[in-house]
Design an enzyme around this catalytic site. Structure first.
Site: not given
Ligand code: NAP
Length: 287
Positions: A75, A111
């Protein structure tokens, strides 16, 4: 007329990259939603070794892969290979969704919004709460940015204290609320849990196949605490089990998974997926 069961020369590719990746529920939830909408896409999981990340991103362009979810451990490390990153993902320092359009790779972080939506669906209002966050990786960073505006105090406890300290110094640029970094020790956990209203596990501890592990000794939990575990496999982690016994309100990571996935799906296809169907399918597989 498109036949939803046929992968043809027109079928567009979506996917997820991570390492390891075999545990991921993303292919299941995306493919069932794509199929229901009769969209001519297929969603695949790619196990990419860290040394091959750059080549994987070059491959996305070369093979015209339309969209990719990014998971552990990429990420942060994916960021240098993207062409345009949205401001929130830039601030968070983590990207979990990328999209290819006109040979440009765009990155964003779903997210954060996925977590926020799961809180409101579970009627958990973080305003004014004292929050204890376990972990300071990509997920912890994303959710801490959604919380700092409204909460009273944030304590971040992490195995490597310097990683928590780095996150705290980034967050302090965004908020005047008290934010502290502490090392993962039983003494620190005990004192912070005692004063916390909301405890969030943003570490992989408790995830399959180590589903009996928990960072928290059950004796530390109290009934005034709300406990969120971002882990969704198993649906009920050891931490969630212990928290239920202690009388806490609990939430697992499934709704966040569905919500972040649904935002990615919509970004790639311009269609809203059937989130109830996605959730039912995952529960069926994990139960
Ligand atoms: N439900 C959802 O939609 C969703 C979305 C994103 C993530 N997640 C889950 O959230 C968890 C974290 O993901 P991430 O992307 O933030 O991972 P990450 O970037 O790799 O960060 C992992 C964090 O957990 C800590 N950690 C790792 N192993 C540990 C251990 N054995 N004991 C104590 N701490 C440990 C790390 O501490 P150090 O800094 O000391 O290494 C780091 O702070 C994973 O379980 C992931 O599946 C769920």
């Amino acid at each position: 007329m498109l036949n939803q069961n046929i992968v043809s020369a027109q079928t567009k590719i979506l996917g997820i990259i991570g390492h390891p990746i075999s545990h991921s529920m993303s292919p299941v939830m995306h493919n069932i939603a794509l199929s229901e909408l009769n969209l001519d896409y297929v969603y695949l999981a790619f196990d990419v070794l860290p040394k091959n990340l750059e080549n994987a991103l070059k491959g996305m362009k070369a093979l015209n892969i339309k969209g990719i979810n990014i998971t552990i451990p990429f990420k942060e490390s994916v960021i240098p290979y993207l062409d345009i990153i949205d401001p929130l993902a830039q601030k968070i320092g983590a990207v979990n969704t990328i999209k290819l359009q006109d040979d440009i790779i765009y990155g964003k972080n779903t997210d954060a919004a996925g977590f926020k939506k799961s809180l409101s669906e579970a009627q958990i209002n973080p305003s004014g709460l004292d929050v204890l966050l376990l972990g300071s990786g990509g997920a912890a960073r994303a959710i801490s940015y959604t919380l700092i505006d409204s909460i009273n105090r944030l304590a971040i406890i992490n195995r490597k204290k310097q990683n928590a300290e780095q996150l705290v110094s980034r967050l302090k640029k965004e908020s005047n609320s008290p934010i502290v970094a502490k090392k993962l020790t039983n003494i620190n956990l005990k004192s912070e849990i005692k004063i916390a209203d909301l405890l969030i596990n943003a570490t992989p501890v408790g995830m399959y196949p180590s589903q009996h592990d928990s960072i928290i000794n059950p004796n530390m939990l109290h009934r005034d605490l709300t406990v969120i575990d971002l882990v969704y496999n198993p649906l009920e982690t050891q931490l969630i089990k212990d928290a239920k016994i202690a009388g806490c309100k609990t939430l697992n990571g499934l709704d966040m998974l569905i919500n972040q996935g649904s935002l990615a799906f919509e970004w790639w296809t311009n269609k809203k997926p059937n989130t109830s169907l996605m959730k039912r399918k995952i529960i069926e597989l994990l139960s």
